[in-house]
Design a protein around this motif. Sequence first.
Motif, PDB file in Angstrom:
ATOM      1  N   ALA A  77      51.286  79.386 -14.816  1.00 51.99           N
ATOM      2  CA  ALA A  77      52.444  80.063 -14.225  1.00 51.99           C
ATOM      3  C   ALA A  77      53.172  79.191 -13.207  1.00 51.99           C
ATOM      4  N   GLN A  78      52.440  78.302 -12.551  1.00 53.96           N
ATOM      5  CA  GLN A  78      53.034  77.410 -11.549  1.00 53.96           C
ATOM      6  C   GLN A  78      52.788  75.959 -11.925  1.00 53.96           C
ATOM      7  N   PRO A  79      53.761  75.081 -11.759  1.00 51.75           N
ATOM      8  CA  PRO A  79      55.095  75.382 -11.259  1.00 51.75           C
ATOM      9  C   PRO A  79      55.958  76.038 -12.341  1.00 51.75           C
ATOM     10  N   THR A  80      56.974  76.772 -11.925  1.00 55.68           N
ATOM     11  CA  THR A  80      57.909  77.343 -12.871  1.00 55.68           C
ATOM     12  C   THR A  80      58.741  76.216 -13.489  1.00 55.68           C
ATOM     13  N   LEU A  81      59.448  76.548 -14.557  1.00 54.04           N
ATOM     14  CA  LEU A  81      60.286  75.543 -15.209  1.00 54.04           C
ATOM     15  C   LEU A  81      61.281  74.939 -14.217  1.00 54.04           C
ATOM     16  N   LYS A  82      61.896  75.786 -13.404  1.00 50.26           N
ATOM     17  CA  LYS A  82      62.898  75.305 -12.445  1.00 50.26           C
ATOM     18  C   LYS A  82      62.267  74.398 -11.393  1.00 50.26           C
ATOM     19  N   GLU A  83      61.028  74.708 -10.974  1.00 44.65           N
ATOM     20  CA  GLU A  83      60.359  73.939  -9.925  1.00 44.65           C
ATOM     21  C   GLU A  83      59.678  72.684 -10.451  1.00 44.65           C
ATOM     22  N   TRP A  84      59.441  72.617 -11.752  1.00 46.32           N
ATOM     23  CA  TRP A  84      58.693  71.508 -12.354  1.00 46.32           C
ATOM     24  C   TRP A  84      59.409  70.171 -12.113  1.00 46.32           C
ATOM     25  N   PRO A  85      58.702  69.172 -11.569  1.00 51.09           N
ATOM     26  CA  PRO A  85      59.330  67.866 -11.353  1.00 51.09           C
ATOM     27  C   PRO A  85      59.367  67.058 -12.653  1.00 51.09           C
ATOM     28  N   CYS A  86      60.510  66.998 -13.282  1.00 55.07           N
ATOM     29  CA  CYS A  86      60.649  66.236 -14.528  1.00 55.07           C
ATOM     30  C   CYS A  86      60.353  64.766 -14.255  1.00 55.07           C
TER      31      CYS A  86
END
Length: 203
Positions: A77-86
Amino acid sequence: EFTVRWDPRQGGPVTPQDALRELRLKASPPSHFEVQYFEFTAPAELPAGFDAILRKRLSAGEAELSFKLRGSAPLPAQPTLKEWPCPLGPTRDRKDEADITFVEAGRVLTAYSRSCKVGSRDADLQPPAALQARPKGCGSTMTRLRSGKLKIEEWKMADGSVLLEASRPGGHDEASMRAFERQVLQPLLALKVQPLQRSKSAL
């Protein structure tokens, strides 16, 4: 996304054009791509049970890098897609997917993925130095035809093998799965396609 892949040497249509003609579907003009996979140093925060895939795609003088996490269970669940560091750097071009591959009528393999992309008009676009990326053998080429939302691709792999793939986006639900099976898989099975279990990146 729903997918079926096959080796034309084992039966079935031998080109995307053949497949769409046999399915009685009108094809778009073809798109052509060069694809290079990389060996690289995966980020330390790689989720357990997930493989990391790094790829560069060239088309019409433009380049696109993509980084994908792929596993057989849903992502944490963590990190969310938005929070994920690409690992490729800041980008809004990111998505989570469930990739459902048909290996025979009524039997599927499900893979879960998270990916991000960066693009450039510079064909020499390279992965970030932190990934210590090294090209994995020779590149592959891909030709794609579309008919509505259906894509049929021909992959000519670095080892000389050829793989065809039919895919279509859809909801991760029973109705969407059965629609793909009825409208795409069953007609291809009738054309003697023998579905494969492996992905392109596993070849």
